[in-house]
Enzyme design. Structure first.
Site, PDB file in Angstrom:
ATOM      1  N   CYS B  82       0.750  -1.313   0.189  1.00  0.00           N
ATOM      2  CA  CYS B  82       0.055  -0.002  -0.113  1.00  0.00           C
ATOM      3  C   CYS B  82       0.795   1.283  -0.084  1.00  0.00           C
ATOM      4  CB  CYS B  82      -0.983   0.224   1.257  1.00  0.00           C
ATOM      5  SG  CYS B  82      -2.143  -1.427   1.161  1.00  0.00           S
ATOM      6  N   CYS B 208     -13.758   0.380   8.068  1.00  0.00           N
ATOM      7  CA  CYS B 208     -13.077  -0.089   7.056  1.00  0.00           C
ATOM      8  C   CYS B 208     -13.218   0.630   5.839  1.00  0.00           C
ATOM      9  CB  CYS B 208     -13.687  -1.667   6.784  1.00  0.00           C
ATOM     10  SG  CYS B 208     -13.499  -2.728   8.098  1.00  0.00           S
ATOM     11  N   LYS B 334     -11.003   5.650   3.597  1.00  0.00           N
ATOM     12  CA  LYS B 334     -12.314   5.318   4.171  1.00  0.00           C
ATOM     13  C   LYS B 334     -13.328   5.547   3.008  1.00  0.00           C
ATOM     14  CE  LYS B 334     -15.442   3.904   6.542  1.00  0.00           C
ATOM     15  NZ  LYS B 334     -15.733   3.603   5.218  1.00  0.00           N
ATOM     16  N   HIS B 338      -9.716   2.848  -1.772  1.00  0.00           N
ATOM     17  CA  HIS B 338      -8.282   2.414  -1.631  1.00  0.00           C
ATOM     18  C   HIS B 338      -7.933   1.385  -2.816  1.00  0.00           C
ATOM     19  CE1 HIS B 338      -4.591   1.555  -0.171  1.00  0.00           C
ATOM     20  NE2 HIS B 338      -4.647   0.719   0.526  1.00  0.00           N
TER      21      HIS B 338
END
Lengths: 471, 394
Positions: B82, B208, B334, B338
């Site tokens: 990431c 998440c 959020k 992502h």
């Protein structure tokens, strides 16, 4: 004189009330409950538990062999005893063998181990019997079968119960069987099978033993004998002249169920737990004939270290909330798993890391003294290269440092509880938590390690050490 | 060792719409962000001399050269989980600083939603074949370990801990709802966040980030050349990348509530940028909030709140748009979504637009933004690779 040096047993934590099975199938209610292996348990993992219970704090290096008895070994082709020997962290220059396909396998393995000791080819032999038979849903066997394991360490010194004699017979009688591709145990009309199988053959072996050694039932304090069901068991005890009330060791059928190849040894372990020096126990096992043994309890029985064996394991239990949960544990229910990438397995990795994964060992750095897991070339504490000795972690207790409970993981039973645990020797161990009540997991909880099946990725039974709350 | 400060400029940026882009494949995403960046910089693809592409998995330079039809120029695949988006800008910036090239493109993208399930798609790592180590492990299951520990260490009850995290998610959704390119554009309440279904205890659905498709791109040159392209370019102030020794989950002194990789990467970047007190000096922060707890701990490890005290700053509103130090003004991972390889450059895109006063939705524009920090972090607690990128006005 050779005999039993130590004993141990294992009963899985989960129990299913027979009334719950009756509810599911709208059948007549039966009493009691049966022990049910968790989804990550099988005969091999339960066998490791029983063996570890049996060995307690003893030097495992002293064990010269491991014989394993089961009708449900981990693999159809590939020995279970060899994997178990790694799980128990035994030496590699030992004898291992599986005694499979027979309910009487435990007694056969016991006899073979005893013969090895008496012949002088081994000093200490570990005999483990474990079974997790899959009964067909809605069959008579579904209520009857339970899961469990027992272990006996045999030796020629430090004996707590000597073997004074034995008598056995073989028979081609076909009462319970599974062919190559049968998932479930099959049988014939029960009254015929019980009369000419269990009753006749076990009676013959016990009476043969008494005659051979010129003993009578009153010469024994206990009879520890296999029974397929409580009524047949009581009838057999009576037919060989023992008093069911005062002499018969409870056959565990009510609270655990018929644990197949493990049952007679589990009953014997329960008898040994309560035995006093001087007691004489008649132990008999049935299946493809029958074996009977005379055991004389010695003074050493009082020095046996604390065991979980039968008594503690019986009390340490969690009732399964439903029959459906049992189906899920036994993979008898089709369901849609979480949509996740498939899991892979690698024989190469298991082979390279077997000291870690199967033996449950960590590496102690000889430079800084810290122990680490998993295996590394360079110490994660002091960065010294290749300067380690192996230490066993599998027998350490610990406390939960932190945890999570994943509701979306690719595991058969959710949530997948992950925890980082601080073991007694300050090693941080990270793994899944099994045999747990999610509502009770908390930071600081006392835990221990348990040998479990991780998955069947790669078409293999992948085993390693998980975490569980102390039982 | 020389600091990178003000040596390299970003003269153009692009960012695709993030979300479940069922209709778009990787080529579409690459073209979408690249087109915007080229147009923004006022250059054409033939002006680009080298490209760094960031995405997960085993791809090659052709993954970008083919859809863009670049003609035999260098294209290099960069990957650091990431933190990939931080790596592409860093690689591109050092290449122009070294005068190996004059104008380069960094493009990060991820096509997540072709696999048929939520969550991350499988990474082609050696660990994937490990029969035990990865069994049942998920990103959320691993980050949740940090939340449990944070609550325990700082004595937060489950209710207090969940409420602290809920406030973070509410802010992210509030910001993202007004961001046209964001994935999840719906405001939520603290109660909704606290009562949402549990994904991995103690983290619930609104703790998440959204798994999304997306891409982002940047065009860089040396600062002395930047004026040729535009006046409102921004410059790189500092880079930090830190890979931890990786066995936190197995090391008894690892606490889960403090992320050393983030702290080390931030220190590298602060030193280069000459930042002494980031809480006071930074105007905005876009950080890696793959989970709400990740934002809470990252704020502390970036030295924006004292350890164990992020809760007070959250309650005081320090990190909201009106606060002194807005965090994740763009909506964060959020709400914005992502797509792994795209997120790091997308964070820089947010800062770039805010500095220029060009936030797509005027209500999101915060006045006088001059210095911002982008933080992206790969791996999981105990095994991070962290990238920090500080950009600002020249």
């Amino acid at each position: 004189m050779a005999g039993i040096v130590s004993f141990g047993a294992y009963i899985p934590m989960y129990r299913l009330a027979r009334v719950e099975i009756a509810r599911a199938w709208e059948g007549g209610a039966r009493d009691g409950e049966k022990a049910v292996a968790n989804w990550d348990e099988d005969s091999l993992t339960m066998g490791v538990e029983a063996a570890v219970d049996c060995l307690g704090g003893m030097e495992r290096e002293l064990v010269d062999g491991l014989y394993f008895a089961s009708t449900t070994p981990s693999y159809r082709e590939k020995q279970s005893a060899s994997i178990m020997a790694s799980g128990v962290d035994l030496r590699t220059d030992i004898a291992t063998a599986d005694f499979t396909n027979s309910l009487r396998g435990g007694a056969s393995a016991f006899k073979a181990a005893l013969d090895a000791i008496n012949a002088g080819s081994a000093k200490k032999m570990l005999v483990v019997a474990s079974d997790s038979r899959l009964p067909a849903p809605a069959s008579e066997f579904e209520s009857a079968f339970g899961d469990g394991a027992a272990a006996l360490l045999l030796g020629d010194s430090g004996v707590i119960a000597t073997v004074e004699g034995s008598y056995g017979l073989t028979s081609d009688f076909l009462d319970v069987w599974r062919r190559e591709k049968d998932s479930y145990s099959r049988t014939w009309e029960d009254r015929f099978v019980l009369t000419y199988g269990y009753q006749e053959l076990t009676e013959k072996a016990i009476k043969g033993l008494l005659k051979k050694y010129n003993l009578k039932p009153s010469d024994f304090s206990k009879i520890a004998v296999y029974g397929p069901d409580s009524r047949s068991h009581a009838a057999l005890v009576q037919s060989v002249g023992f008093d069911p009330k005062t002499q018969a060791q409870n056959p565990l059928l009510d609270k655990v169920g018929n644990t197949g190849a493990a049952l007679s040894m589990m009953i014997l372990v329960a008898a040994l737990e309560q035995a006093k020096p001087g007691d004489r126990i008649l132990w008999a096992s049935y299946g493809d004939g029958a074996d009977a043994f005379i055991l004389k309890v010695q003074d050493g029985i009082q020095k046996v270290s604390q065991k979980r064996a039968i008594k503690h394991h019986l009390e340490s239990k969690v009732m399964l909330p439903s029959y459906e949960k049992y189906l899920r544990f036994r993979n008898l229910l089709e369901w849609e798993p979480e949509r996740r990438p498939s899991q892979e397995g690698s024989l190469n990795i298991i082979w390279r890391e077997s000291a870690n994964l199967l033996r449950g060992r960590g590496q102690k750095c000889l430079t800084c003294g810290h122990t680490q897991f998993p295996v590394q070339r360079i110490c994660m504490w002091c960065q010294t290269r290749d300067n380690f000795e192996w230490v066993r972690l599998s027998d350490k207790k610990g406390t939960i440092f932190t945890f999570s409970m994943d509701e979306r993981a690719n595991v058969p039973v959710l949530p997948n509880v992950l925890a980082a645990v601080d073991l007694e020797n300050d090693t941080r161990y990270f793994s899944q938590v099994t045999d747990r009540d999610p509502a009770k997991i908390e930071v600081g909880m006392q835990v221990e390690l348990t040998f479990r099946k991780i998955n069947e990725a790669g078409g293999m039974n992948n085993y390693s050490w998980k975490i569980r709350p102390v039982r | 060792m020389e600091s990178i400060k003000d040596k390299v400029a970003i003269i153009g940026m692009g960012c695709s719409k993030f979300g479940e882009r069922w209709e778009a494949d990787a080529d579409d995403l690459i073209i979408e962000a690249t087109d915007e960046a080229l147009k923004d910089a006022g250059v054409e693809i033939k002006d680009i001399q080298a490209i760094w592409v960031g995405t997960m998995g085993r791809v090659t330079g052709a993954t970008v050269s083919a859809p863009l039809q670049t003609q035999y120029i260098p294209v290099t695949h960069v990957e650091n989980a990431c933190a990939t988006g931080a790596e592409i800008i860093r690689a591109a910036a050092y290449a122009v600083a070294a005068k190996a090239y004059d104008v380069v493109l960094a493009i990060g993208f991820e096509k997540m939603k072709d696999v048929g399930y939520g969550g991350l798609h499988p990474m082609m790592t050696a660990e994937k074949w490990h029969p035990v180590r990865d069994a049942g492990g998920t990103s959320v299951g691993r980050y949740a370990l940090a939340a449990t520990r944070y609550f325990a260490r700082y004595g937060l009850s489950r209710e207090e801990g969940k409420r602290m995290l809920a406030r973070i998610s509410v802010k992210s959704h509030f910001n993202g709802a007004r961001n046209p390119k964001a994935f999840l554009r719906r405001k939520i309440t603290v109660e909704q966040a606290m009562n949402a279904p549990i994904i991995a205890w103690p983290l619930g659905l609104y703790d998440c980030c959204g798994v999304a498709d997306g891409s982002s791109a940047a065009i860089l040159c040396r600062t002395e050349d930047a004026k040729k392209f535009r006046d409102d370019y921004i410059t790189i102030k500092g880079f930090g990348i830190s890979c931890g020794p990786g066995w936190g989950k197995n090391k008894a002194d690892y606490d889960f509530t403090h992320w050393e990789e983030t702290e080390r990467a931030a220190m590298q970047a602060y030193e280069q940028a000459g930042i002494k007190d980031p809480r006071k000096e930074l105007d905005m922060v876009e950080l890696h909030d793959c989970f709400s707890i990740a934002e809470a701990i990252a704020i502390e490890s970036l030295h924006l709140s004292p350890k164990g005290h992020v809760k007070e700053d959250i309650e005081a509103g320090l990190f909201t748009q009106e606060g002194k130090l807005p965090v994740n003004l763009g909506g964060g991972l959020k709400s914005f979504g992502h797509p792994i390889g795209a997120s790091g450059a997308r964070e820089v895109y947010e800062i770039y637009k805010e500095i220029q006063g060009k936030a797509e939705e005027p209500s999101r524009q915060k006045p006088n933004i001059r210095l911002g920090l982008a933080h992206s972090q790969g791996g999981h607690p105990g095994r991070f690779m962290c990238g920090v990128t500080i950009v600002g006005t020249p």
